[in-house]
Every structure is written in structure tokens, then in C-alpha cells.
Design a protein around this motif. Structure first.
Motif, PDB file in Angstrom:
ATOM      1  N   ILE A   4     -77.018  -3.658  75.990  1.00 34.03           N
ATOM      2  CA  ILE A   4     -77.625  -2.334  76.051  1.00 34.03           C
ATOM      3  C   ILE A   4     -77.771  -1.856  74.613  1.00 34.03           C
ATOM      4  CG2 ILE A   4     -77.412   0.043  76.879  1.00 34.03           C
ATOM      5  CD1 ILE A   4     -77.494  -1.952  79.192  1.00 34.03           C
ATOM      6  N   ALA A   5     -78.999  -1.518  74.209  1.00 33.48           N
ATOM      7  CA  ALA A   5     -79.241  -1.000  72.864  1.00 33.48           C
ATOM      8  C   ALA A   5     -78.978   0.501  72.840  1.00 33.48           C
ATOM      9  CB  ALA A   5     -80.674  -1.284  72.438  1.00 33.48           C
ATOM     10  N   ILE A   6     -78.454   0.962  71.718  1.00 33.60           N
ATOM     11  CA  ILE A   6     -78.213   2.389  71.505  1.00 33.60           C
ATOM     12  C   ILE A   6     -78.965   2.764  70.231  1.00 33.60           C
ATOM     13  CG2 ILE A   6     -76.476   4.137  70.966  1.00 33.60           C
ATOM     14  CD1 ILE A   6     -74.484   2.109  72.443  1.00 33.60           C
ATOM     15  N   VAL A   7     -79.898   3.705  70.348  1.00 35.88           N
ATOM     16  CA  VAL A   7     -80.698   4.132  69.201  1.00 35.88           C
ATOM     17  C   VAL A   7     -80.417   5.615  68.978  1.00 35.88           C
ATOM     18  CG1 VAL A   7     -82.996   4.234  68.184  1.00 35.88           C
ATOM     19  CG2 VAL A   7     -82.476   2.446  69.873  1.00 35.88           C
ATOM     20  N   ASP A   8     -79.598   5.895  67.962  1.00 36.73           N
ATOM     21  CA  ASP A   8     -79.216   7.277  67.652  1.00 36.73           C
ATOM     22  C   ASP A   8     -78.894   7.355  66.169  1.00 36.73           C
ATOM     23  OD1 ASP A   8     -77.680   9.838  67.490  1.00 36.73           O
ATOM     24  OD2 ASP A   8     -77.858   9.744  69.669  1.00 36.73           O
ATOM     25  N   ASP A   9     -79.359   8.390  65.500  1.00 36.17           N
ATOM     26  CA  ASP A   9     -79.138   8.520  64.062  1.00 36.17           C
ATOM     27  C   ASP A   9     -77.740   9.023  63.710  1.00 36.17           C
ATOM     28  OD1 ASP A   9     -80.255  10.940  65.258  1.00 36.17           O
ATOM     29  OD2 ASP A   9     -80.138  11.801  63.248  1.00 36.17           O
ATOM     30  N   ASP A  10     -77.001   9.535  64.677  1.00 34.87           N
ATOM     31  CA  ASP A  10     -75.660  10.069  64.434  1.00 34.87           C
ATOM     32  C   ASP A  10     -74.625   8.964  64.651  1.00 34.87           C
ATOM     33  OD1 ASP A  10     -73.067  11.254  64.889  1.00 34.87           O
ATOM     34  OD2 ASP A  10     -74.071  13.184  65.178  1.00 34.87           O
ATOM     35  N   GLU A  11     -73.928   8.591  63.582  1.00 32.45           N
ATOM     36  CA  GLU A  11     -72.965   7.487  63.653  1.00 32.45           C
ATOM     37  C   GLU A  11     -71.865   7.746  64.689  1.00 32.45           C
ATOM     38  OE1 GLU A  11     -69.841   4.943  60.911  1.00 32.45           O
ATOM     39  OE2 GLU A  11     -71.206   6.337  59.930  1.00 32.45           O
ATOM     40  N   LEU A  12     -71.371   8.972  64.756  1.00 33.91           N
ATOM     41  CA  LEU A  12     -70.313   9.280  65.728  1.00 33.91           C
ATOM     42  C   LEU A  12     -70.815   9.132  67.160  1.00 33.91           C
ATOM     43  CD1 LEU A  12     -68.611  12.354  64.015  1.00 33.91           C
ATOM     44  CD2 LEU A  12     -67.818   9.976  64.075  1.00 33.91           C
ATOM     45  N   VAL A  13     -72.041   9.540  67.415  1.00 31.90           N
ATOM     46  CA  VAL A  13     -72.635   9.391  68.748  1.00 31.90           C
ATOM     47  C   VAL A  13     -72.829   7.917  69.066  1.00 31.90           C
ATOM     48  CG1 VAL A  13     -74.673   9.862  70.173  1.00 31.90           C
ATOM     49  CG2 VAL A  13     -73.719  11.666  68.720  1.00 31.90           C
ATOM     50  N   ARG A  14     -73.314   7.136  68.091  1.00 34.30           N
ATOM     51  CA  ARG A  14     -73.484   5.695  68.313  1.00 34.30           C
ATOM     52  C   ARG A  14     -72.157   5.043  68.676  1.00 34.30           C
ATOM     53  NH1 ARG A  14     -76.472   5.896  63.598  1.00 34.30           N
ATOM     54  NH2 ARG A  14     -74.894   4.716  62.445  1.00 34.30           N
ATOM     55  N   ARG A  15     -71.106   5.402  67.951  1.00 36.67           N
ATOM     56  CA  ARG A  15     -69.784   4.822  68.249  1.00 36.67           C
ATOM     57  C   ARG A  15     -69.296   5.226  69.633  1.00 36.67           C
ATOM     58  NH1 ARG A  15     -65.813   6.003  63.564  1.00 36.67           N
ATOM     59  NH2 ARG A  15     -67.499   6.807  62.310  1.00 36.67           N
ATOM     60  N   ALA A  16     -69.450   6.499  69.963  1.00 34.66           N
ATOM     61  CA  ALA A  16     -69.001   6.975  71.279  1.00 34.66           C
ATOM     62  C   ALA A  16     -69.790   6.304  72.399  1.00 34.66           C
ATOM     63  CB  ALA A  16     -69.141   8.495  71.369  1.00 34.66           C
ATOM     64  N   LEU A  17     -71.108   6.211  72.234  1.00 29.49           N
ATOM     65  CA  LEU A  17     -71.933   5.557  73.259  1.00 29.49           C
ATOM     66  C   LEU A  17     -71.636   4.062  73.336  1.00 29.49           C
ATOM     67  CD1 LEU A  17     -75.365   7.375  72.796  1.00 29.49           C
ATOM     68  CD2 LEU A  17     -73.782   7.581  74.732  1.00 29.49           C
ATOM     69  N   SER A  18     -71.338   3.443  72.207  1.00 32.76           N
ATOM     70  CA  SER A  18     -70.978   2.023  72.208  1.00 32.76           C
ATOM     71  C   SER A  18     -69.703   1.797  73.016  1.00 32.76           C
ATOM     72  CB  SER A  18     -70.784   1.506  70.777  1.00 32.76           C
ATOM     73  OG  SER A  18     -72.015   1.469  70.090  1.00 32.76           O
ATOM     74  N   ARG A  19     -68.709   2.664  72.836  1.00 28.97           N
ATOM     75  CA  ARG A  19     -67.471   2.555  73.619  1.00 28.97           C
ATOM     76  C   ARG A  19     -67.754   2.770  75.107  1.00 28.97           C
ATOM     77  NH1 ARG A  19     -65.441   5.355  69.135  1.00 28.97           N
ATOM     78  NH2 ARG A  19     -65.550   7.333  70.232  1.00 28.97           N
ATOM     79  N   LEU A  20     -68.600   3.735  75.404  1.00 31.37           N
ATOM     80  CA  LEU A  20     -68.960   4.020  76.796  1.00 31.37           C
ATOM     81  C   LEU A  20     -69.661   2.820  77.433  1.00 31.37           C
ATOM     82  CD1 LEU A  20     -68.534   6.599  78.452  1.00 31.37           C
ATOM     83  CD2 LEU A  20     -70.814   7.315  77.787  1.00 31.37           C
ATOM     84  N   VAL A  21     -70.620   2.246  76.720  1.00 36.67           N
ATOM     85  CA  VAL A  21     -71.348   1.080  77.219  1.00 36.67           C
ATOM     86  C   VAL A  21     -70.391  -0.095  77.421  1.00 36.67           C
ATOM     87  CG1 VAL A  21     -73.031  -0.684  76.499  1.00 36.67           C
ATOM     88  CG2 VAL A  21     -73.626   1.745  76.359  1.00 36.67           C
ATOM     89  N   SER A  22     -69.502  -0.315  76.462  1.00 30.42           N
ATOM     90  CA  SER A  22     -68.525  -1.397  76.578  1.00 30.42           C
ATOM     91  C   SER A  22     -67.590  -1.190  77.760  1.00 30.42           C
ATOM     92  CB  SER A  22     -67.709  -1.518  75.288  1.00 30.42           C
ATOM     93  OG  SER A  22     -68.547  -1.905  74.222  1.00 30.42           O
ATOM     94  N   SER A  23     -67.243   0.063  78.029  1.00 25.49           N
ATOM     95  CA  SER A  23     -66.349   0.350  79.158  1.00 25.49           C
ATOM     96  C   SER A  23     -67.007   0.043  80.505  1.00 25.49           C
ATOM     97  CB  SER A  23     -65.883   1.810  79.128  1.00 25.49           C
ATOM     98  OG  SER A  23     -66.898   2.686  79.603  1.00 25.49           O
ATOM     99  N   LEU A  24     -68.332  -0.070  80.496  1.00 28.17           N
ATOM    100  CA  LEU A  24     -69.080  -0.418  81.706  1.00 28.17           C
ATOM    101  C   LEU A  24     -69.382  -1.918  81.768  1.00 28.17           C
ATOM    102  CD1 LEU A  24     -71.551   2.600  81.627  1.00 28.17           C
ATOM    103  CD2 LEU A  24     -69.738   2.215  83.320  1.00 28.17           C
ATOM    104  N   SER A  25     -68.732  -2.688  80.873  1.00 30.47           N
ATOM    105  CA  SER A  25     -68.843  -4.153  80.825  1.00 30.47           C
ATOM    106  C   SER A  25     -70.202  -4.650  80.345  1.00 30.47           C
ATOM    107  CB  SER A  25     -68.496  -4.781  82.177  1.00 30.47           C
ATOM    108  OG  SER A  25     -67.180  -4.449  82.536  1.00 30.47           O
ATOM    109  N   PHE A  26     -70.831  -3.900  79.438  1.00 31.73           N
ATOM    110  CA  PHE A  26     -72.061  -4.325  78.791  1.00 31.73           C
ATOM    111  C   PHE A  26     -71.785  -4.492  77.300  1.00 31.73           C
ATOM    112  CE2 PHE A  26     -73.594  -1.860  82.447  1.00 31.73           C
ATOM    113  CZ  PHE A  26     -74.469  -2.773  83.023  1.00 31.73           C
TER     114      PHE A  26
END
Length: 121
Positions: A4-26
Motif C-alpha cells: 500500500i503506497a502512502i503519499v503525504d508531505d507530512d513525515e509524521l503522518v506518513r509514519r503514522a499511516l505506515s504503522r497503521l498499514v503495517s498493523s493491517l498486514s500490508f
């Protein structure tokens, strides 16, 4: 593992969304701009993309339109912290599968991505 790609200019949002995506096994693949995402998308086509609406340079809506123009097929989930009137409709009309407001919950993201076997871009 499905990406799952995450396209966001805010580094903190990218990190938070990356953790969220990973928690869903992606597998999360993060990009700080639409332009960076476009450079890699053909070689590294993810199953879906979480795209921030308000990006510097090319906006999320412009990215969505460019993906369509290039005939790149993937499930797009547009996310925003500040929705303007008519934006949701324009994004859905341009091909977004889902439009979510920030902050995005794990349940909302899981529902937006859905089971892989049931989705079409």
C-alpha cells in the motif's frame, strides 16, 4: 506481502499511516510527494494508494487525474485534514474508491482497503 503506497508531505503522518498499514498486514511504501510516487509507480505498482489531498506541487486530485490519464490501475483512497465543499465528489468522480477525513482510524482504513479478494481498482 501486498503493498500500500502512502503519499503525504507530512513525515509524521506518513509514519503514522505506515504503522497503521503495517498493523493491517500490508507493506507500507511511503512517498513525500506525488511526483516521487509517479517516478516509481509503474515499476512498483502497489495494490492501493493512500493519497493526501493537499500536497505541495501536484495535489492529490491532480495525482488522481494523472493516474487515470496514464491508465494506472490501483485502488486510491484520498485522505484529507480539511475538506472543502465539492472536493469529495470531484475525487470520487476522478476515480478515488474512498474519501476519508484525517485522522484515519484503523477500522476505517481496513474497511477502505477491504479484503483483497473482493476489490477491484
Amino acid at each position: 506481502m501486498t503493498a500500500i503506497a502512502i503519499v503525504d508531505d507530512d513525515e509524521l503522518v506518513r509514519r503514522a499511516l505506515s504503522r497503521l498499514v503495517s498493523s493491517l498486514s500490508f507493506q507500507a511504501i511511503a512517498y513525500s510527494s506525488a511526483e516521487a510516487f509517479l517516478l516509481e509507480v509503474k515499476d512498483r505498482l502497489p495494490f492501493a494508494a493512500l493519497i493526501d489531498l493537499h500536497l505541495p506541487g501536484m495535489t492529490g486530485l491532480e495525482l488522481l487525474e494523472e493516474l487515470r490519464r496514464r491508465n494506472i490501475q490501483l485502488r486510491v483512497i484520498v485522505i484529507t485534514g480539511s475538506e472543502q465543499e465539492g472536493t469529495r465528489a470531484r475525487c470520487l468522480q476522478a476515480g478515488a474508491a474512498v474519501f476519508l477525513n484525517k485522522p484515519v482510524s484503523r477500522d476505517a482504513l481496513g474497511d477502505a482497503i477491504g479484503p483483497l479478494g473482493e476489490l477491484t481498482p
